[in-house]
Scaffold this motif. Structure first.
Motif, PDB file in Angstrom:
ATOM      1  N   ALA A   1       3.444  -2.891   1.240  1.00 41.28           N
ATOM      2  CA  ALA A   1       3.190  -3.162   2.671  1.00 41.28           C
ATOM      3  C   ALA A   1       2.662  -1.861   3.269  1.00 41.28           C
ATOM      4  CB  ALA A   1       4.718  -3.141   3.499  1.00 41.28           C
ATOM      5  N   ASN A   2       1.716  -2.313   4.291  1.00 43.29           N
ATOM      6  CA  ASN A   2       0.979  -1.453   4.916  1.00 43.29           C
ATOM      7  C   ASN A   2       1.819  -0.973   6.369  1.00 43.29           C
ATOM      8  OD1 ASN A   2      -0.868   0.725   6.330  1.00 43.29           O
ATOM      9  ND2 ASN A   2      -2.307  -0.766   5.504  1.00 43.29           N
ATOM     10  N   LEU A   3       2.639   0.227   6.348  1.00 45.60           N
ATOM     11  CA  LEU A   3       3.400   0.300   7.230  1.00 45.60           C
ATOM     12  C   LEU A   3       2.712   1.025   8.535  1.00 45.60           C
ATOM     13  CD1 LEU A   3       6.556   1.704   5.351  1.00 45.60           C
ATOM     14  CD2 LEU A   3       6.119  -0.612   6.005  1.00 45.60           C
ATOM     15  N   GLN A   4       2.673   0.145   9.569  1.00 44.34           N
ATOM     16  CA  GLN A   4       2.229   0.618  11.032  1.00 44.34           C
ATOM     17  C   GLN A   4       0.785   1.146  10.744  1.00 44.34           C
ATOM     18  OE1 GLN A   4       4.906   3.657  12.369  1.00 44.34           O
ATOM     19  NE2 GLN A   4       6.341   2.015  13.263  1.00 44.34           N
ATOM     20  N   ASN A   5      -0.220   0.495   9.988  1.00 45.00           N
ATOM     21  CA  ASN A   5      -1.347   1.041   9.463  1.00 45.00           C
ATOM     22  C   ASN A   5      -1.565   2.426   9.021  1.00 45.00           C
ATOM     23  OD1 ASN A   5      -2.401  -1.679  10.602  1.00 45.00           O
ATOM     24  ND2 ASN A   5      -2.169  -0.905  12.560  1.00 45.00           N
ATOM     25  N   GLN A   6      -0.692   2.481   8.380  1.00 42.73           N
ATOM     26  CA  GLN A   6      -0.568   4.002   7.568  1.00 42.73           C
ATOM     27  C   GLN A   6      -0.752   3.573   6.212  1.00 42.73           C
ATOM     28  OE1 GLN A   6       3.118   5.829   8.122  1.00 42.73           O
ATOM     29  NE2 GLN A   6       2.786   5.895  10.630  1.00 42.73           N
ATOM     30  N   ALA A   7      -0.663   4.740   5.160  1.00 37.03           N
ATOM     31  CA  ALA A   7      -0.822   4.338   3.631  1.00 37.03           C
ATOM     32  C   ALA A   7       0.095   3.417   3.187  1.00 37.03           C
ATOM     33  CB  ALA A   7      -0.478   5.938   3.167  1.00 37.03           C
ATOM     34  N   PHE A   8      -0.407   2.618   2.060  1.00 37.61           N
ATOM     35  CA  PHE A   8       0.566   1.601   1.437  1.00 37.61           C
ATOM     36  C   PHE A   8       1.703   2.270   0.980  1.00 37.61           C
ATOM     37  CE2 PHE A   8      -3.703  -0.658   1.499  1.00 37.61           C
ATOM     38  CZ  PHE A   8      -3.200  -1.836   2.092  1.00 37.61           C
ATOM     39  N   HIS A   9       2.656   1.364   0.971  1.00 33.11           N
ATOM     40  CA  HIS A   9       4.194   1.874   0.783  1.00 33.11           C
ATOM     41  C   HIS A   9       4.727   0.538  -0.388  1.00 33.11           C
ATOM     42  CE1 HIS A   9       8.234   2.933   0.791  1.00 33.11           C
ATOM     43  NE2 HIS A   9       8.753   2.071   1.292  1.00 33.11           N
ATOM     44  N   SER A  10       5.261   1.105  -1.355  1.00 29.96           N
ATOM     45  CA  SER A  10       5.995   0.167  -2.171  1.00 29.96           C
ATOM     46  C   SER A  10       7.541   0.092  -2.183  1.00 29.96           C
ATOM     47  CB  SER A  10       5.389  -0.031  -3.530  1.00 29.96           C
ATOM     48  OG  SER A  10       6.001   1.269  -4.496  1.00 29.96           O
ATOM     49  N   PHE A  11       8.204  -1.100  -2.465  1.00 30.68           N
ATOM     50  CA  PHE A  11       9.436  -1.174  -2.503  1.00 30.68           C
ATOM     51  C   PHE A  11       9.977  -2.342  -3.468  1.00 30.68           C
ATOM     52  CE2 PHE A  11       8.647  -3.053   1.398  1.00 30.68           C
ATOM     53  CZ  PHE A  11       9.243  -4.217   1.227  1.00 30.68           C
ATOM     54  N   ARG A  12      10.958  -2.025  -4.270  1.00 26.36           N
ATOM     55  CA  ARG A  12      11.630  -3.331  -4.823  1.00 26.36           C
ATOM     56  C   ARG A  12      12.742  -3.839  -4.174  1.00 26.36           C
ATOM     57  NH1 ARG A  12       9.302  -0.685  -9.161  1.00 26.36           N
ATOM     58  NH2 ARG A  12       8.350  -2.134 -10.813  1.00 26.36           N
ATOM     59  N   ASN A  13      13.546  -3.117  -3.414  1.00 25.10           N
ATOM     60  CA  ASN A  13      14.768  -3.290  -2.795  1.00 25.10           C
ATOM     61  C   ASN A  13      14.459  -2.824  -1.366  1.00 25.10           C
ATOM     62  OD1 ASN A  13      16.321  -4.613  -4.833  1.00 25.10           O
ATOM     63  ND2 ASN A  13      16.484  -2.817  -5.710  1.00 25.10           N
ATOM     64  N   ALA A  14      14.720  -3.822  -0.281  1.00 31.11           N
ATOM     65  CA  ALA A  14      14.551  -3.485   0.805  1.00 31.11           C
ATOM     66  C   ALA A  14      15.744  -2.744   1.575  1.00 31.11           C
ATOM     67  CB  ALA A  14      14.213  -4.721   1.799  1.00 31.11           C
ATOM     68  N   PHE A  15      15.598  -1.569   2.046  1.00 32.17           N
ATOM     69  CA  PHE A  15      16.818  -0.596   2.653  1.00 32.17           C
ATOM     70  C   PHE A  15      16.528  -0.349   3.990  1.00 32.17           C
ATOM     71  CE2 PHE A  15      16.923   0.468  -1.904  1.00 32.17           C
ATOM     72  CZ  PHE A  15      18.185   0.173  -2.071  1.00 32.17           C
ATOM     73  N   SER A  16      15.233   0.133   4.429  1.00 34.39           N
ATOM     74  CA  SER A  16      14.884   0.180   5.900  1.00 34.39           C
ATOM     75  C   SER A  16      14.668  -1.062   6.651  1.00 34.39           C
ATOM     76  CB  SER A  16      13.806   1.272   5.864  1.00 34.39           C
ATOM     77  OG  SER A  16      12.446   0.810   5.697  1.00 34.39           O
ATOM     78  N   LYS A  17      14.839  -0.656   7.830  1.00 30.41           N
ATOM     79  CA  LYS A  17      14.530  -2.176   8.642  1.00 30.41           C
ATOM     80  C   LYS A  17      13.087  -2.645   8.616  1.00 30.41           C
ATOM     81  CE  LYS A  17      14.660  -3.878  13.427  1.00 30.41           C
ATOM     82  NZ  LYS A  17      14.934  -3.283  14.936  1.00 30.41           N
ATOM     83  N   GLN A  18      12.108  -1.638   8.360  1.00 30.39           N
ATOM     84  CA  GLN A  18      10.818  -1.704   8.338  1.00 30.39           C
ATOM     85  C   GLN A  18      10.486  -2.769   6.852  1.00 30.39           C
ATOM     86  OE1 GLN A  18       8.428   1.789   8.544  1.00 30.39           O
ATOM     87  NE2 GLN A  18       7.271   0.795  10.317  1.00 30.39           N
ATOM     88  N   GLU A  19      11.091  -2.192   5.824  1.00 30.83           N
ATOM     89  CA  GLU A  19      11.041  -2.836   4.606  1.00 30.83           C
ATOM     90  C   GLU A  19      11.730  -4.183   4.508  1.00 30.83           C
ATOM     91  OE1 GLU A  19      11.379   1.137   1.697  1.00 30.83           O
ATOM     92  OE2 GLU A  19      13.004  -0.185   1.941  1.00 30.83           O
ATOM     93  N   GLN A  20      12.767  -4.399   5.165  1.00 31.98           N
ATOM     94  CA  GLN A  20      13.372  -5.803   5.494  1.00 31.98           C
ATOM     95  C   GLN A  20      12.478  -6.958   6.286  1.00 31.98           C
ATOM     96  OE1 GLN A  20      17.016  -4.858   7.303  1.00 31.98           O
ATOM     97  NE2 GLN A  20      18.155  -4.010   5.429  1.00 31.98           N
ATOM     98  N   GLU A  21      11.859  -6.173   7.352  1.00 33.89           N
ATOM     99  CA  GLU A  21      11.085  -7.295   7.997  1.00 33.89           C
ATOM    100  C   GLU A  21       9.739  -7.460   7.069  1.00 33.89           C
ATOM    101  OE1 GLU A  21      10.053  -4.692  11.633  1.00 33.89           O
ATOM    102  OE2 GLU A  21      11.902  -5.245  12.470  1.00 33.89           O
TER     103      GLU A  21
END
Length: 292
Positions: free
Chosen positions: A149-169
């Motif tokens: 995911a490109n969080l808030q138009n910043q650098a790309f971020h990867s995850f397998r399990n969503a923990f934060s609210k942003q990751e869940q969204e």
């Protein structure tokens, strides 16, 4: 004179032998063939992994995709193939084969430029010859998936399990996007080929690994293993090497959708439904032979 004849004979024999060997190598390379499973043979390890590498530039990222497997013994033929899907479409494939070995490893790097649900699925295959009389096989699958995911138009971020609210969204957004895209693609194919969905149990190819130790509904474990083996044999010949269309021509699979597997409830056959990169639905039909 006799020496020349002998020399010519040796050269002819050598060229013939090399030709046969090269032809055999080609046949081996292009063969994943289901044979009865040998229960004594096991895989000591199988692994498919997707590793995200943080980008130096914010508009792209790098994925390192690895497939590895080890059998508990050397096999006449070892072969691993794998598919990498992004947001429901095939973005890369890789395959590697080798004779008289127990271990295979292969790796590819892929550049990405968008937020994505990335899914990888591999099939590990071994052909075993017993006293040069009987042929058996061994098979297993492995898989991996990550969210990028490109969080808030910043650098790309990867995850397998969503923990934060942003990751869940982002997980919900990417899951929903992929699900809706595939649903419309498969619906188009179902209409195109006049398939009655009520007559089938269906699931995406990427779901095949979710319950690897479970049997298909209405089938024994042995029957399920044979169906899976024959399915991958068909996928290799008619998807991995190129999607075979109804007119007999082939197109590259890159850009096609995740295949939908439909198993007939009467246990007679299965269907593999996909859509090429240019939007053309294609259908592969395999007989199962367990119907009454």
């Amino acid at each position: 004179m006799n020496k020349n004849i002998v020399l010519i004979g040796i050269l002819v024999f050598a060229f013939f032998t090399i030709g046969v060997m090269n032809n055999r190598q080609s046949q081996i390379q292009e063969s994943i063939t289901y044979f009865p499973i040998d229960p004594k043979v096991t895989y000591t390890s199988t692994n498919t992994s997707i590793h995200f590498q943080k980008p130096q530039k914010s508009d792209k990222y790098l994925l390192k995709w690895q497939i590895e497997s080890t059998l508990d013994r050397k096999a006449y033929l070892r072969q691993d193939i794998g598919f990498l899907f992004s947001n429901g479409r095939l973005i890369a494939k890789q395959g590697y084969w080798k004779q008289n070995t127990d271990h295979l490893i292969q790796e590819r790097e892929i550049v990405g430029r968008e937020s994505a649900l990335v899914q990888a699925l591999s099939f590990h295959y071994a052909e075993l010859h017993e006293n040069d009389e009987k042929i058996f096989s061994s098979q297993k699958m492995s898989a991996d998936q990550i969210y990028i995911a490109n969080l808030q138009n910043q650098a790309f971020h990867s995850f397998r399990n969503a923990f934060s609210k942003q990751e869940q969204e982002w997980k919900q957004k990417l899951d929903q996007h992929t699900k809706e895209f595939l649903y419309h693609s498969w619906e188009k194919g179902i209409r195109s080929f006049s398939i009655n969905p009520e007559q089938y149990v269906s699931f995406p190819l990427t779901d095949l690994f979710l319950n690897p130790s479970s049997s298909f509904p209405g089938f024994t474990e042995q029957e399920t293993n044979q169906i899976i083996g024959n399915l991958w044999e068909g996928l290799y010949k008619n998807y991995f090497l190129g999607i075979k269309k109804a007119d007999g021509t082939r197109v590259k699979p890159i850009g096609s959708t995740i295949p939908l597997i439909l198993i007939a409830k009467d246990k007679s056959h299965l269907l593999v439904l996909t859509e090429t990169a240019n939007g053309e639905p294609t259908l592969l039909r395999q007989m199962i032979g367990y119907g009454h």
